[in-house]
Design a protein around this motif. Structure first.
Motif, PDB file in Angstrom:
ATOM      1  N   LYS A  34       4.368  -6.294  -1.696  1.00 51.95           N
ATOM      2  CA  LYS A  34       4.057  -7.701  -1.424  1.00 51.95           C
ATOM      3  C   LYS A  34       4.107  -7.987   0.070  1.00 51.95           C
ATOM      4  O   LYS A  34       3.280  -8.728   0.600  1.00 51.95           O
ATOM      5  N   LYS A  37       0.938  -6.678   1.750  1.00 47.45           N
ATOM      6  CA  LYS A  37      -0.228  -7.524   1.477  1.00 47.45           C
ATOM      7  C   LYS A  37      -0.177  -8.795   2.319  1.00 47.45           C
ATOM      8  O   LYS A  37      -1.201  -9.228   2.859  1.00 47.45           O
ATOM      9  N   ASP A 108      -9.528  -6.510   0.871  1.00 46.90           N
ATOM     10  CA  ASP A 108      -9.525  -6.708  -0.578  1.00 46.90           C
ATOM     11  C   ASP A 108      -9.615  -5.391  -1.336  1.00 46.90           C
ATOM     12  O   ASP A 108      -9.096  -5.267  -2.449  1.00 46.90           O
ATOM     13  N   GLU A 111      -6.397  -3.623  -2.952  1.00 48.08           N
ATOM     14  CA  GLU A 111      -5.723  -4.027  -4.185  1.00 48.08           C
ATOM     15  C   GLU A 111      -5.659  -2.855  -5.163  1.00 48.08           C
ATOM     16  O   GLU A 111      -6.560  -2.028  -5.221  1.00 48.08           O
ATOM     17  N   ASN A 112      -4.589  -2.778  -5.938  1.00 48.29           N
ATOM     18  CA  ASN A 112      -4.385  -1.709  -6.942  1.00 48.29           C
ATOM     19  C   ASN A 112      -4.482  -0.315  -6.328  1.00 48.29           C
ATOM     20  O   ASN A 112      -5.064   0.589  -6.908  1.00 48.29           O
TER      21      ASN A 112
END
Length: 192
Positions: A34, A37, A108, A111-112
């Motif tokens: 987190k 990000k 983007d 992500e994952n």
């Protein structure tokens, strides 16, 4: 440079002198992801990075223009005056409006644990800022956090200069760069 969030996490822990990374069962695992990000978005917002810029023409209705889904930060608008409300831009500009903005699409893809192609100078900023944010959690040392914050400021200034010089490599704006030391200024035209 192709990199993932887990790669950046590993580099940030290495910068803190941690050789054995906490596994996915460790309480810090999700927290560190987190943090990265959040840092990615903060670093993107911290400068008008050339690699993340997009220039588009928006279509609107009655002076209301919806901003693109990947919009992060407005850098320039062709209208003389406007109002930015959430994801809408309002102005008296007819039905078409040109904008230059920072796009979040370059991050983007991460992500994952996806992989994104980002400049090494930007990744260095993200890793340094992530290390700073993790310092107290990992080492319990506020002194380490403060020294990493100072290092981040230096790394960010150097990265801005590299980014600006790459943009200016066509020779149009190289002359004032040394005086500006990589700081954005009005000498940047929004066209390229």
């Amino acid at each position: 440079m192709n990199i993932s969030i887990l790669d950046m996490r590993e580099e940030a822990y290495e910068a803190l002198g941690v050789t054995e990374l906490p596994g996915c069962e460790h309480p810090h695992y999700e927290q560190s992801l987190k943090i990265i990000k959040g840092v990615l978005l903060r670093c993107l917002e911290g400068h008008s990075w050339y690699f993340a810029r997009k220039r588009v023409t928006l279509s609107g209705n009655d002076g209301v223009f919806a901003l693109p889904d990947d919009f992060l930060l407005l850098l320039w608008c062709s209208a003389k005056s406007y109002e930015l409300l959430g994801r809408e831009l309002r102005c008296f500009a007819g039905n078409c409006l040109e904008v230059l903005y920072i796009s979040r699409s370059c991050v983007d893809a991460l992500e994952n644990n996806g992989v994104a192609d980002l400049p090494a100078y930007f990744i260095e900023c993200v890793v340094c800022k992530t290390s700073e944010r993790l310092a107290v959690i990992v080492s319990g040392s506020m002194d380490k956090k403060l020294s990493l914050h100072k290092l981040y400021d230096v790394v960010l200034d150097e990265a801005k200069l590299v980014d600006v010089r790459q943009y200016a490599s066509n020779g149009r704006v190289v002359a004032p760069l040394d005086a500006m030391m990589g700081v954005d200024g009005d000498f940047f035209p929004p066209t390229y």
